[in-house]
Write a protein that holds these residues in place. Structure first.
Motif, PDB file in Angstrom:
ATOM      1  N   ILE A  82      -9.533   8.362   6.724  1.00  0.00           N
ATOM      2  CA  ILE A  82     -10.377   9.096   5.776  1.00  0.00           C
ATOM      3  C   ILE A  82     -10.945   8.176   4.713  1.00  0.00           C
ATOM      4  N   CYS A  83     -10.072   7.413   4.075  1.00  0.00           N
ATOM      5  CA  CYS A  83     -10.450   6.609   2.907  1.00  0.00           C
ATOM      6  C   CYS A  83     -10.897   5.225   3.347  1.00  0.00           C
ATOM      7  N   THR A  84     -12.057   5.178   3.950  1.00  0.00           N
ATOM      8  CA  THR A  84     -12.602   3.924   4.429  1.00  0.00           C
ATOM      9  C   THR A  84     -14.116   4.009   4.437  1.00  0.00           C
ATOM     10  N   ARG A  85     -14.742   2.868   4.463  1.00  0.00           N
ATOM     11  CA  ARG A  85     -16.202   2.831   4.554  1.00  0.00           C
ATOM     12  C   ARG A  85     -16.639   3.354   5.922  1.00  0.00           C
ATOM     13  N   PRO A  86     -17.694   4.180   5.990  1.00  0.00           N
ATOM     14  CA  PRO A  86     -18.150   4.712   7.283  1.00  0.00           C
ATOM     15  C   PRO A  86     -18.450   3.604   8.278  1.00  0.00           C
ATOM     16  N   MET A  87     -18.316   3.935   9.551  1.00  0.00           N
ATOM     17  CA  MET A  87     -18.517   2.957  10.616  1.00  0.00           C
ATOM     18  C   MET A  87     -19.956   2.437  10.626  1.00  0.00           C
ATOM     19  N   LYS A  88     -20.102   1.150  10.954  1.00  0.00           N
ATOM     20  CA  LYS A  88     -21.436   0.536  10.921  1.00  0.00           C
ATOM     21  C   LYS A  88     -21.813  -0.107  12.261  1.00  0.00           C
ATOM     22  N   GLU A  89     -21.133   0.308  13.316  1.00  0.00           N
ATOM     23  CA  GLU A  89     -21.470  -0.246  14.627  1.00  0.00           C
ATOM     24  C   GLU A  89     -22.872   0.162  15.069  1.00  0.00           C
ATOM     25  N   GLU A  90     -23.387   1.251  14.471  1.00  0.00           N
ATOM     26  CA  GLU A  90     -24.690   1.750  14.880  1.00  0.00           C
ATOM     27  C   GLU A  90     -25.840   1.091  14.132  1.00  0.00           C
ATOM     28  N   LYS A  91     -25.562   0.061  13.309  1.00  0.00           N
ATOM     29  CA  LYS A  91     -26.586  -0.520  12.455  1.00  0.00           C
ATOM     30  C   LYS A  91     -27.781  -1.080  13.264  1.00  0.00           C
ATOM     31  N   LYS A  92     -27.477  -1.824  14.319  1.00  0.00           N
ATOM     32  CA  LYS A  92     -28.551  -2.409  15.115  1.00  0.00           C
ATOM     33  C   LYS A  92     -29.370  -1.323  15.814  1.00  0.00           C
ATOM     34  N   GLU A  93     -28.684  -0.294  16.267  1.00  0.00           N
ATOM     35  CA  GLU A  93     -29.391   0.807  16.926  1.00  0.00           C
ATOM     36  C   GLU A  93     -30.311   1.512  15.939  1.00  0.00           C
ATOM     37  N   ASN A  94     -29.857   1.646  14.699  1.00  0.00           N
ATOM     38  CA  ASN A  94     -30.675   2.305  13.680  1.00  0.00           C
ATOM     39  C   ASN A  94     -31.966   1.527  13.421  1.00  0.00           C
ATOM     40  N   GLN A  95     -31.875   0.190  13.402  1.00  0.00           N
ATOM     41  CA  GLN A  95     -33.061  -0.619  13.156  1.00  0.00           C
ATOM     42  C   GLN A  95     -34.069  -0.457  14.285  1.00  0.00           C
ATOM     43  N   ALA A  96     -33.566  -0.323  15.501  1.00  0.00           N
ATOM     44  CA  ALA A  96     -34.468  -0.168  16.643  1.00  0.00           C
ATOM     45  C   ALA A  96     -35.137   1.195  16.635  1.00  0.00           C
ATOM     46  N   VAL A  97     -34.388   2.208  16.236  1.00  0.00           N
ATOM     47  CA  VAL A  97     -34.949   3.561  16.216  1.00  0.00           C
ATOM     48  C   VAL A  97     -35.947   3.712  15.086  1.00  0.00           C
ATOM     49  N   GLY A  98     -35.541   3.246  13.892  1.00  0.00           N
ATOM     50  CA  GLY A  98     -36.448   3.282  12.749  1.00  0.00           C
ATOM     51  C   GLY A  98     -36.745   4.657  12.233  1.00  0.00           C
ATOM     52  N   ASN A  99     -35.845   5.604  12.491  1.00  0.00           N
ATOM     53  CA  ASN A  99     -36.061   6.976  12.042  1.00  0.00           C
ATOM     54  C   ASN A  99     -34.856   7.411  11.224  1.00  0.00           C
ATOM     55  N   ALA A 100     -35.087   7.853   9.994  1.00  0.00           N
ATOM     56  CA  ALA A 100     -33.973   8.181   9.105  1.00  0.00           C
ATOM     57  C   ALA A 100     -33.137   9.331   9.639  1.00  0.00           C
ATOM     58  N   SER A 101     -33.790  10.336  10.196  1.00  0.00           N
ATOM     59  CA  SER A 101     -33.038  11.477  10.699  1.00  0.00           C
ATOM     60  C   SER A 101     -32.186  11.088  11.893  1.00  0.00           C
ATOM     61  N   ASP A 102     -32.733  10.201  12.737  1.00  0.00           N
ATOM     62  CA  ASP A 102     -31.957   9.716  13.875  1.00  0.00           C
ATOM     63  C   ASP A 102     -30.762   8.906  13.402  1.00  0.00           C
ATOM     64  N   CYS A 103     -30.941   8.176  12.304  1.00  0.00           N
ATOM     65  CA  CYS A 103     -29.836   7.392  11.758  1.00  0.00           C
ATOM     66  C   CYS A 103     -28.695   8.302  11.346  1.00  0.00           C
ATOM     67  N   CYS A 104     -29.040   9.414  10.721  1.00  0.00           N
ATOM     68  CA  CYS A 104     -28.010  10.369  10.300  1.00  0.00           C
ATOM     69  C   CYS A 104     -27.256  10.899  11.501  1.00  0.00           C
ATOM     70  N   ASN A 105     -28.001  11.215  12.570  1.00  0.00           N
ATOM     71  CA  ASN A 105     -27.344  11.716  13.774  1.00  0.00           C
ATOM     72  C   ASN A 105     -26.425  10.684  14.390  1.00  0.00           C
ATOM     73  N   LEU A 106     -26.839   9.407  14.329  1.00  0.00           N
ATOM     74  CA  LEU A 106     -26.009   8.343  14.870  1.00  0.00           C
ATOM     75  C   LEU A 106     -24.742   8.171  14.042  1.00  0.00           C
ATOM     76  N   ASP A 107     -24.883   8.274  12.710  1.00  0.00           N
ATOM     77  CA  ASP A 107     -23.715   8.185  11.830  1.00  0.00           C
ATOM     78  C   ASP A 107     -22.701   9.245  12.200  1.00  0.00           C
ATOM     79  N   THR A 108     -23.175  10.474  12.304  1.00  0.00           N
ATOM     80  CA  THR A 108     -22.287  11.597  12.591  1.00  0.00           C
ATOM     81  C   THR A 108     -21.660  11.464  13.975  1.00  0.00           C
ATOM     82  N   LYS A 109     -22.487  11.062  14.978  1.00  0.00           N
ATOM     83  CA  LYS A 109     -21.981  10.940  16.340  1.00  0.00           C
ATOM     84  C   LYS A 109     -20.928   9.850  16.440  1.00  0.00           C
ATOM     85  N   ALA A 110     -21.168   8.704  15.768  1.00  0.00           N
ATOM     86  CA  ALA A 110     -20.205   7.605  15.821  1.00  0.00           C
ATOM     87  C   ALA A 110     -18.882   8.004  15.191  1.00  0.00           C
ATOM     88  N   THR A 111     -18.974   8.722  14.063  1.00  0.00           N
ATOM     89  CA  THR A 111     -17.753   9.155  13.388  1.00  0.00           C
ATOM     90  C   THR A 111     -16.992  10.170  14.225  1.00  0.00           C
TER      91      THR A 111
END
Length: 286
Positions: A82-111
Motif C-alpha cells: 500500500i505505502c509505496t510509489r505507484p508502479m512505473k513499468e508502464e512508463k515507456k508504453e505511456n510515451q508511445a501511446v501519448g494519451n493521458a486517458s490511456d495512461c490512467c488506464n495503464l496505471d490502473t491495469k498495472a496496479t
C-alpha cells in the motif's frame, strides 16, 4: 504536515489492526485540520491554538492518502504493497501511446495485475464519516478526494490516476482560484517521495522519528503519541491472548476483569469492617 501525519497514522492504523484484528473500521474524516482552514487560522473564533495560527497543517491530498491507505488495507493488501510509489513499468508504453486517458488506464491495469499476483489478507468493512471543515472550497476538495480514496479498495488508481487534475466548471468555480486544482501534482509527488525515505525516517529499533520541516512540528508530542500507540497495541494484544485461553469472547473477558476488580475492592472493605468490628467487641469485653 502531511509527512508527519501520514507517518503517525500508518503506525497507529497497522499497529492497532494487527493487535485487535477488527472486522469493521469506522473512519471519521474531518477537514478542520487542513492548512488555511478557518478554525486552524483563528478566523472562525479565537482559541488557544487558533489565535496564533498554530495547529495541523494538512493538505486535502494528505488527508485523502490516509483514507486510501485504510481502504486498501480493508481490501486485504499488506502495508508494503500500500505505502509505496505507484508502479512505473508502464512508463515507456505511456510515451508511445501519448494519451493521458490511456495512461490512467495503464496505471490502473498495472496496479490491479500486481494485486492479483499478491496473496491478499483478511478483508474488512470500511465506513467513512465526515467531520469538521470551515473553509468551503478546501472542505469540498477534501471530501471529493476522500470519497475517491475510500473506493480505492475496489478500484485501485481512482484517487491518483483517474480524477481530473483541475476543478470542473460550475457555478462556484471562481472561488477555487488562483490555481483551480483538484489534485495538486506537487503535493502528490511529495507524498510519493515520502515513501522513498520513510524507512530511513523511522528507526524500527527505538522508534525515533526524525524532525519534520513543519513549523508546527512537536517532537515531544510525536514521541508521546508513538508511546501511547504502542501501549494500546500491547494492551489489546494481551487481552486477546487472555481471551484465547478462555471460552468467553473478548468483550466478555473485559467485563469479567472489571467484575473481578470490583469484587476484590468490595471484599477488602468487608474484611476491614469485620476486623474492626472484632476489635471493638474485644474492648467492650475488657
Amino acid at each position: 504536515d502531511d509527512f508527519t501525519f501520514i507517518q503517525m497514522y500508518r503506525k497507529m492504523l497497522f499497529g492497532l489492526v494487527n493487535s485487535f484484528d477488527p472486522d469493521y473500521i469506522v473512519l471519521c474524516v474531518g477537514a478542520d485540520g487542513l492548512e488555511g482552514d478557518a478554525l486552524v487560522t483563528g478566523k472562525l473564533h479565537s482559541t488557544d491554538h487558533s489565535s496564533t495560527g498554530e495547529g495541523w497543517s494538512l493538505s486535502p491530498e494528505g488527508l485523502a492518502e490516509c483514507v486510501r491507505i485504510t481502504s486498501s488495507l480493508c481490501a486485504g493488501l499488506k502495508e508494503e504493497m500500500i505505502c509505496t510509489r505507484p508502479m512505473k513499468e508502464e512508463k515507456k508504453e505511456n510515451q508511445a501511446v501519448g494519451n493521458a486517458s490511456d495512461c490512467c488506464n495503464l496505471d490502473t491495469k498495472a496496479t490491479n495485475d500486481a494485486r492479483e499476483s499478491v496473496q491478499l489478507g483478511k478483508r474488512r468493512k470500511l465506513l467513512v464519516l465526515g467531520g469538521g471543515g470551515y473553509t468551503p472550497t478546501k472542505t469540498a476538495r477534501a471530501n471529493l478526494l476522500c470519497t475517491a480514496a475510500a473506493c480505492e479498495g475496489a478500484r485501485s488508481g481512482l484517487l491518483w490516476s483517474e480524477l481530473p487534475k483541475d476543478i470542473p466548471s460550475h457555478d462556484y468555480f471562481p472561488r477555487y482560484g488562483p490555481l483551480f486544482e483538484l489534485v495538486s501534482e506537487e503535493t502528490k509527488q511529495a507524498i510519493w517521495n515520502s515513501y522513498d525515505i520513510q524507512d530511513s525516517a523511522v528507526n524500527a529499533s527505538d522508534n525515533v522519528i526524525k524532525e519534520s520541516t513543519s513549523p508546527f512540528f512537536d517532537d515531544q508530542a510525536l514521541q508521546q503519541g508513538t508511546h501511547a500507540i504502542e501501549l494500546a497495541c500491547l494492551f489489546i494484544d494481551r487481552q486477546r491472548k487472555k481471551a484465547a485461553h478462555s471460552s468467553m469472547p473478548y468483550n466478555s473477558y473485559n467485563d469479567r476483569d472489571d467484575d473481578i476488580f470490583i469484587s476484590v475492592k468490595d471484599s477488602r472493605r468487608k474484611k476491614k469492617a469485620s476486623q474492626g468490628g472484632r476489635r471493638r467487641k474485644k474492648k467492650k469485653e475488657v
